[in-house]
Design a protein around this motif. Structure first.
Motif, PDB file in Angstrom:
ATOM      1  N   PRO A   1       0.840  -1.198   0.000  1.00 25.87           N
ATOM      2  CA  PRO A   1       0.000   0.000   0.000  1.00 25.87           C
ATOM      3  C   PRO A   1       0.879   1.254   0.000  1.00 25.87           C
ATOM      4  CG  PRO A   1      -0.587  -1.490   1.817  1.00 25.87           C
ATOM      5  CD  PRO A   1       0.657  -2.025   1.195  1.00 25.87           C
ATOM      6  N   PRO A   2       0.408   2.358  -0.614  1.00 29.32           N
ATOM      7  CA  PRO A   2       1.219   3.567  -0.754  1.00 29.32           C
ATOM      8  C   PRO A   2       1.837   4.016   0.571  1.00 29.32           C
ATOM      9  CG  PRO A   2      -0.861   3.847  -1.889  1.00 29.32           C
ATOM     10  CD  PRO A   2      -0.903   2.499  -1.259  1.00 29.32           C
ATOM     11  N   ARG A   3       1.062   3.983   1.633  1.00 27.59           N
ATOM     12  CA  ARG A   3       1.575   4.450   2.924  1.00 27.59           C
ATOM     13  C   ARG A   3       2.825   3.669   3.334  1.00 27.59           C
ATOM     14  NH1 ARG A   3      -2.486   7.579   4.855  1.00 27.59           N
ATOM     15  NH2 ARG A   3      -4.102   6.446   3.732  1.00 27.59           N
ATOM     16  N   GLU A   4       2.778   2.360   3.125  1.00 32.09           N
ATOM     17  CA  GLU A   4       3.906   1.505   3.507  1.00 32.09           C
ATOM     18  C   GLU A   4       5.139   1.812   2.664  1.00 32.09           C
ATOM     19  OE1 GLU A   4       3.309  -2.825   3.246  1.00 32.09           O
ATOM     20  OE2 GLU A   4       1.802  -2.465   4.812  1.00 32.09           O
ATOM     21  N   VAL A   5       4.906   1.925   1.364  1.00 26.93           N
ATOM     22  CA  VAL A   5       6.040   2.115   0.450  1.00 26.93           C
ATOM     23  C   VAL A   5       6.638   3.507   0.616  1.00 26.93           C
ATOM     24  CG1 VAL A   5       6.725   2.208  -1.987  1.00 26.93           C
ATOM     25  CG2 VAL A   5       5.158   0.421  -1.194  1.00 26.93           C
TER      26      VAL A   5
ATOM     27  N   VAL B   1       4.846  13.768   2.071  1.00 26.57           N
ATOM     28  CA  VAL B   1       5.525  12.818   2.952  1.00 26.57           C
ATOM     29  C   VAL B   1       6.715  13.510   3.625  1.00 26.57           C
ATOM     30  CG1 VAL B   1       6.865  10.668   3.007  1.00 26.57           C
ATOM     31  CG2 VAL B   1       4.778  10.814   1.622  1.00 26.57           C
ATOM     32  N   ARG B   2       7.457  14.282   2.830  1.00 20.62           N
ATOM     33  CA  ARG B   2       8.608  14.993   3.378  1.00 20.62           C
ATOM     34  C   ARG B   2       8.164  15.959   4.478  1.00 20.62           C
ATOM     35  NH1 ARG B   2      11.443  18.192  -0.821  1.00 20.62           N
ATOM     36  NH2 ARG B   2      10.128  16.925  -2.143  1.00 20.62           N
ATOM     37  N   LEU B   3       7.069  16.643   4.203  1.00 17.43           N
ATOM     38  CA  LEU B   3       6.537  17.623   5.152  1.00 17.43           C
ATOM     39  C   LEU B   3       6.054  16.923   6.426  1.00 17.43           C
ATOM     40  CD1 LEU B   3       6.126  20.642   4.952  1.00 17.43           C
ATOM     41  CD2 LEU B   3       3.823  20.233   4.065  1.00 17.43           C
ATOM     42  N   ALA B   4       5.326  15.838   6.249  1.00 16.51           N
ATOM     43  CA  ALA B   4       4.753  15.131   7.399  1.00 16.51           C
ATOM     44  C   ALA B   4       5.856  14.624   8.325  1.00 16.51           C
ATOM     45  CB  ALA B   4       3.881  13.966   6.929  1.00 16.51           C
ATOM     46  N   LYS B   5       6.989  14.249   7.728  1.00  9.18           N
ATOM     47  CA  LYS B   5       8.096  13.737   8.548  1.00  9.18           C
ATOM     48  C   LYS B   5       8.717  14.835   9.413  1.00  9.18           C
ATOM     49  CE  LYS B   5       9.626   9.790   5.807  1.00  9.18           C
ATOM     50  NZ  LYS B   5      10.652   9.345   4.852  1.00  9.18           N
ATOM     51  N   LEU B   6       8.529  16.086   8.963  1.00 10.42           N
ATOM     52  CA  LEU B   6       9.088  17.207   9.735  1.00 10.42           C
ATOM     53  C   LEU B   6       8.168  17.621  10.886  1.00 10.42           C
ATOM     54  CD1 LEU B   6      10.305  19.484   6.790  1.00 10.42           C
ATOM     55  CD2 LEU B   6      11.720  18.117   8.317  1.00 10.42           C
TER      56      LEU B   6
ATOM     57  N   SER C   1      -1.653  12.490   1.106  1.00 12.14           N
ATOM     58  CA  SER C   1      -2.205  13.515   0.224  1.00 12.14           C
ATOM     59  C   SER C   1      -2.308  14.821   1.006  1.00 12.14           C
ATOM     60  CB  SER C   1      -3.592  13.105  -0.281  1.00 12.14           C
ATOM     61  OG  SER C   1      -4.518  13.149   0.785  1.00 12.14           O
ATOM     62  N   SER C   2      -2.403  15.932   0.261  1.00 13.06           N
ATOM     63  CA  SER C   2      -2.488  17.220   0.949  1.00 13.06           C
ATOM     64  C   SER C   2      -3.785  17.300   1.746  1.00 13.06           C
ATOM     65  CB  SER C   2      -2.376  18.368  -0.053  1.00 13.06           C
ATOM     66  OG  SER C   2      -3.295  18.178  -1.086  1.00 13.06           O
ATOM     67  N   ASP C   3      -4.854  16.672   1.254  1.00 17.56           N
ATOM     68  CA  ASP C   3      -6.123  16.666   1.993  1.00 17.56           C
ATOM     69  C   ASP C   3      -5.944  15.998   3.351  1.00 17.56           C
ATOM     70  OD1 ASP C   3      -7.340  17.903  -0.028  1.00 17.56           O
ATOM     71  OD2 ASP C   3      -8.422  16.147  -0.805  1.00 17.56           O
ATOM     72  N   GLU C   4      -5.293  14.833   3.318  1.00 15.26           N
ATOM     73  CA  GLU C   4      -5.082  14.102   4.580  1.00 15.26           C
ATOM     74  C   GLU C   4      -4.220  14.899   5.540  1.00 15.26           C
ATOM     75  OE1 GLU C   4      -5.119   9.461   3.097  1.00 15.26           O
ATOM     76  OE2 GLU C   4      -3.433  10.201   4.253  1.00 15.26           O
ATOM     77  N   LEU C   5      -3.163  15.486   4.996  1.00 11.10           N
ATOM     78  CA  LEU C   5      -2.266  16.250   5.853  1.00 11.10           C
ATOM     79  C   LEU C   5      -3.018  17.434   6.468  1.00 11.10           C
ATOM     80  CD1 LEU C   5       0.616  16.716   6.914  1.00 11.10           C
ATOM     81  CD2 LEU C   5       1.039  18.125   4.916  1.00 11.10           C
TER      82      LEU C   5
ATOM     83  N   ARG D   1      -6.187  17.711   7.038  1.00 11.10           N
ATOM     84  CA  ARG D   1      -7.131  17.226   8.044  1.00 11.10           C
ATOM     85  C   ARG D   1      -6.406  16.953   9.369  1.00 11.10           C
ATOM     86  NH1 ARG D   1      -8.936  12.411   5.805  1.00 11.10           N
ATOM     87  NH2 ARG D   1      -9.197  13.533   3.871  1.00 11.10           N
ATOM     88  N   GLN D   2      -5.250  16.319   9.251  1.00  9.09           N
ATOM     89  CA  GLN D   2      -4.521  15.981  10.474  1.00  9.09           C
ATOM     90  C   GLN D   2      -4.044  17.237  11.209  1.00  9.09           C
ATOM     91  OE1 GLN D   2      -1.571  13.138   9.314  1.00  9.09           O
ATOM     92  NE2 GLN D   2      -3.074  11.557   8.940  1.00  9.09           N
ATOM     93  N   ILE D   3      -3.612  18.222  10.429  1.00 13.63           N
ATOM     94  CA  ILE D   3      -3.164  19.467  11.070  1.00 13.63           C
ATOM     95  C   ILE D   3      -4.355  20.141  11.770  1.00 13.63           C
ATOM     96  CG2 ILE D   3      -2.299  21.804  10.631  1.00 13.63           C
ATOM     97  CD1 ILE D   3      -0.511  20.564   8.443  1.00 13.63           C
ATOM     98  N   ARG D   4      -5.515  20.165  11.079  1.00 13.08           N
ATOM     99  CA  ARG D   4      -6.698  20.787  11.694  1.00 13.08           C
ATOM    100  C   ARG D   4      -7.080  20.073  12.980  1.00 13.08           C
ATOM    101  NH1 ARG D   4      -8.342  21.394   6.494  1.00 13.08           N
ATOM    102  NH2 ARG D   4      -9.628  19.520   6.543  1.00 13.08           N
ATOM    103  N   ASP D   5      -7.013  18.724  12.940  1.00 12.45           N
ATOM    104  CA  ASP D   5      -7.357  17.954  14.140  1.00 12.45           C
ATOM    105  C   ASP D   5      -6.441  18.308  15.308  1.00 12.45           C
ATOM    106  OD1 ASP D   5      -9.321  16.824  12.685  1.00 12.45           O
ATOM    107  OD2 ASP D   5      -8.356  14.853  12.427  1.00 12.45           O
ATOM    108  N   ARG D   6      -5.138  18.418  14.991  1.00 18.33           N
ATOM    109  CA  ARG D   6      -4.184  18.758  16.057  1.00 18.33           C
ATOM    110  C   ARG D   6      -4.507  20.121  16.661  1.00 18.33           C
ATOM    111  NH1 ARG D   6      -0.167  14.652  15.976  1.00 18.33           N
ATOM    112  NH2 ARG D   6      -1.549  13.183  14.960  1.00 18.33           N
ATOM    113  N   ILE D   7      -4.801  21.056  15.759  1.00 25.11           N
ATOM    114  CA  ILE D   7      -5.074  22.422  16.238  1.00 25.11           C
ATOM    115  C   ILE D   7      -6.322  22.417  17.130  1.00 25.11           C
ATOM    116  CG2 ILE D   7      -5.719  24.755  15.526  1.00 25.11           C
ATOM    117  CD1 ILE D   7      -3.952  24.322  13.033  1.00 25.11           C
ATOM    118  N   LYS D   8      -7.322  21.673  16.697  1.00 27.57           N
ATOM    119  CA  LYS D   8      -8.561  21.595  17.491  1.00 27.57           C
ATOM    120  C   LYS D   8      -8.266  20.985  18.853  1.00 27.57           C
ATOM    121  CE  LYS D   8     -12.058  21.165  13.958  1.00 27.57           C
ATOM    122  NZ  LYS D   8     -12.784  20.156  13.183  1.00 27.57           N
ATOM    123  N   GLU D   9      -7.471  19.895  18.839  1.00 28.59           N
ATOM    124  CA  GLU D   9      -7.122  19.223  20.101  1.00 28.59           C
ATOM    125  C   GLU D   9      -6.492  20.196  21.085  1.00 28.59           C
ATOM    126  OE1 GLU D   9      -4.484  15.906  19.446  1.00 28.59           O
ATOM    127  OE2 GLU D   9      -6.021  14.933  18.197  1.00 28.59           O
TER     128      GLU D   9
END
Ligand code: ATP
Ligand code: MG
Length: 294
Positions: free
Chosen positions: A236-240, A257-262, A273-277, A279-287
């Motif tokens: 799967p893409p995430r694994e590779v 991927v490069r950004l997420a690792k930072l 994907s940028s959408d996923e990233l 979403r995750q950033i928004r979730d963190r901010i909300k948290e």
């Protein structure tokens, strides 16, 4: 062993022990490849230049061994047919092939004649050609171009015409070899969406060679990495993409991927994907309660 028992249920491509050397070449280009593809999968094929990606695709669409001579061993079964003993005309109804440069498959006087060309060659009755060409133009959103001369079109439009010509044959498998390499990023994104829509609406199986993994990772079920004629990774893409070794084999890390690792994300957050990233950033901010939920 019978052909059926070698092919798993719902499997549309079954490659077993495939090795190939082009005529006159010293080296094997494909080395004992085993690969099974389920119907409806979207597979991205990655790897360095010269690793054997296009050669592998040619072995699936039948150009190898039918149009390239050479040493061929092993087996490639496509929708129940052994490729080496099936005529190209029959394979063309199973596998549609899109070249890197659409100029290679566009040659007639008008877009609609071009799209019907493959069907004419197969001797499909005129009325059915008309219906299928209309359907293909509709599906690709290019009906307004029907009477245009292909050479007047933009590269993105030409690529759509090429795909329409291929899907008019109603193949179960669509193979695209670097289809976006001549396109600007915006048009390339549109083309990837076309491929995803075709997959979603027709259930077509897709194999796509693409260097811009940031474009295609999010539509892929699996990424296959080829190196020196061997399948090095398949998953799967995430694994590779989050496997640090794959970059050794010419897999360019997508920006996301490069950004997420930072970012200080845990191991569970591996956006592709940028959408996923986003979403995750928004979730963190909300948290952290910095913004109130909308
Ligand atoms: N028609 C041919 N005759 C002889 N050798 C060939 C032929 N086509 C490709 N090769 C060789 O086979 C090897 C694999 O080529 P292939 O085109 O499959 O690689 P690729 O992974 O698609 O590369 P790229 O990313 O540059 O398109 C290369 O060494 C290439 O030079
Ligand atoms: Mg290639």
């Amino acid at each position: 062993m019978s052909q059926e028992s070698r092919v798993g249920p719902n499997e549309i491509i079954t490659i077993g022990g495939l090795s190939y050397r082009y005529y006159g070449s010293a080296q094997l280009v494909l080395k004992n490849i085993d690969l099974r593809v389920s119907a409806g999968e979207i597979i991205v094929v990655a790897g360095k230049s010269g690793s054997g990606k296009s050669t592998l695709l040619r072995a699936i669409n039948g150009l190898i061994p039918h149009q390239h001579s050479g040493d061929y061993s092993g087996s490639v079964i496509v929708d129940g047919l052994e490729v080496s003993s099936t005529k190209m005309s029959e394979l063309a109804t199973k596998v549609g092939y899109i070249f890197q440069n659409p100029e290679n498959q566009i040659f007639m006087f008008s877009v609609e004649r071009d799209i019907g060309f493959g069907l004419e060659n197969l001797g499909v009755p005129r009325r059915e050609i008309r219906e299928r060409v209309d359907w293909a133009m509709e599906t690709l959103g290019i009906k307004h171009l029907a009477l245009r001369a292909p050479h007047e079109l933009s590269d993105g439009q030409k690529q759509r015409v090429a795909i329409a010509g291929v899907i008019a044959m109603r193949p179960k498998i669509l193979i695209l070899d670097e289809p976006t390499s001549l396109l600007d990023p915006f048009t390339a994104k549109g083309l990837v969406k076309v491929v995803r829509d075709l997959h979603d609406s027709l259930g077509i199986t897709v194999l796509i060679v693409e260097h811009r993994l940031d474009l295609v990772a999010q539509i892929a079920d699996r990424i296959i990495v080829i190196d020196e004629g061997k399948v090095i990774y398949a998953g799967p893409p995430r694994e590779v993409l989050y496997n640090s070794e794959t970059s050794l084999y010419g897999v360019t890390e997508p920006t996301i991927v490069r950004l997420a690792k930072l970012l200080p994300f845990g191991k569970e957050a591996l956006p592709i994907s940028s959408d996923e990233l986003g979403r995750q950033i928004r979730d963190r901010i909300k948290e952290k309660g910095r913004v109130s939920p909308a």
